[in-house]
Write an enzyme that holds these catalytic residues in place. Structure first.
Site, PDB file in Angstrom:
ATOM      1  N   ASP A  45     -33.016  12.768   8.208  1.00  0.00           N
ATOM      2  CA  ASP A  45     -32.366  12.915   6.906  1.00  0.00           C
ATOM      3  C   ASP A  45     -33.158  12.238   5.797  1.00  0.00           C
ATOM      4  OD1 ASP A  45     -30.368  14.430   7.981  1.00  0.00           O
ATOM      5  OD2 ASP A  45     -28.854  12.848   7.992  1.00  0.00           O
ATOM      6  N   ASN A 122     -27.056  12.222  -1.795  1.00  0.00           N
ATOM      7  CA  ASN A 122     -26.132  11.403  -1.019  1.00  0.00           C
ATOM      8  C   ASN A 122     -25.231  10.547  -1.907  1.00  0.00           C
ATOM      9  OD1 ASN A 122     -26.625  12.196   1.574  1.00  0.00           O
ATOM     10  ND2 ASN A 122     -27.772  10.384   2.178  1.00  0.00           N
ATOM     11  N   GLU A 123     -25.858   9.582  -2.612  1.00  0.00           N
ATOM     12  CA  GLU A 123     -25.058   8.650  -3.401  1.00  0.00           C
ATOM     13  C   GLU A 123     -25.929   7.871  -4.357  1.00  0.00           C
ATOM     14  OE1 GLU A 123     -27.101   6.656  -0.554  1.00  0.00           O
ATOM     15  OE2 GLU A 123     -25.218   7.437   0.297  1.00  0.00           O
TER      16      GLU A 123
END
Length: 267
Positions: A45, A122-123
């Site tokens: 990832d 993602n964030e």
């Protein structure tokens, strides 16, 4: 169709990259690092995140797919022993597209006429190098709470299984156009009181974080990128108008992936 293959850089990933490059070239597909229609990542990832950030400027034209050479990932979903099958599917130049939401973060700073704008798959997180983070949190222009604690995390649905989950946030299906705000060790007393629970916002909501001291410096992450920002006057978070496009050659059951990653012992 134009393609590019990126690798984690270890021997196994590089070997698989070379095989994919050769196979797809043999099928008369064109390798193009600048304007690919399809980005294939080999690694995990993290490798996928690096590739997405590299091609953020081509989100409308480029689709992504990942081959994982380590632990099972949420983005890298093909196995090394499935390479021939994947290459054959890619050579047909026909695949479904799954679009998932991204997060937009704008940082307003003293002395800059325009805010800095970032996208995250993602964030994004907000912390301090020293001391506690103290921010007023506004939702759609209205004060919601004054936060004091270690920091804040704002995640996308596809990123809800990453750091957000470790903080006790909810797992959200990535087809939902939302963002989630999760606290990091909030302080609750007579002066500071927070909701304490993760908050999930629809795509038309704007969340603002206002520093109590306009000259403060913060330590931020945008996915895998860490940066220090100073003289911040305002952070703004919203669901981005852009979306990421995943190339789908077979079903990708999200809840099965959650089960396999966090519950099943057969990994």
């Amino acid at each position: 169709m134009k393609f590019v293959v990126t690798s984690k850089g270890d021997h196994k990933s590089d070997s698989i990259k070379s095989i994919i490059d050769q196979y797809l070239t043999d099928f008369d597909l064109e390798m193009d690092k600048e304007t690919p229609d399809l980005v294939i990542t080999v690694g995990g990832d993290g490798t996928f995140l690096h590739a997405v950030h590299k091609y953020f400027h081509r989100l409308e034209e480029t689709a992504f797919i990942g081959v994982h050479t380590g632990h099972l990932g949420f983005y890298a979903d093909w196995l090394p022993d499935e390479i021939e099958k994947l290459v054959i599917e890619i050579s047909k130049q026909s695949f479904d597209i799954a679009e998932y939401p991204l997060l937009e973060m704008k940082i307003h700073r003293q002395g800059l006429p325009e805010p800095e704008r970032y996208l995250a798959l993602n964030e994004t997180t907000i912390r301090k190098i020293e001391g506690s983070v103290v921010l007023d949190i506004d939702i759609n222009g209205e004060l919601f709470e004054r936060f004091r604690g270690d920091g804040l995390c704002v995640s996308t649905p596809s990123g809800s299984t990453a750091y957000n989950k470790a903080l006790g946030g909810a797992i959200v299906h990535p087809s939902l156009s939302t963002m989630q705000l999760t606290e990091m060790s909030s302080i609750n007393n007579r002066v500071y009181r927070t909701i304490g629970s993760p908050l999930i916002f629809p795509s038309h909501h704007m969340v603002q974080f206002k520093p109590m001291n306009k000259g403060q410096s913060f330590l931020m992450t945008i996915d895998h990128i860490t940066k220090s920002v100073d003289h911040v006057t305002l952070f703004e978070c919203a669901v981005a108008k852009e979306k990421i496009r995943f190339a789908r050659f077979r079903p990708f059951p999200f809840w099965k992936r959650v089960h396999d990653s966090f519950i099943s012992d057969d990994r």
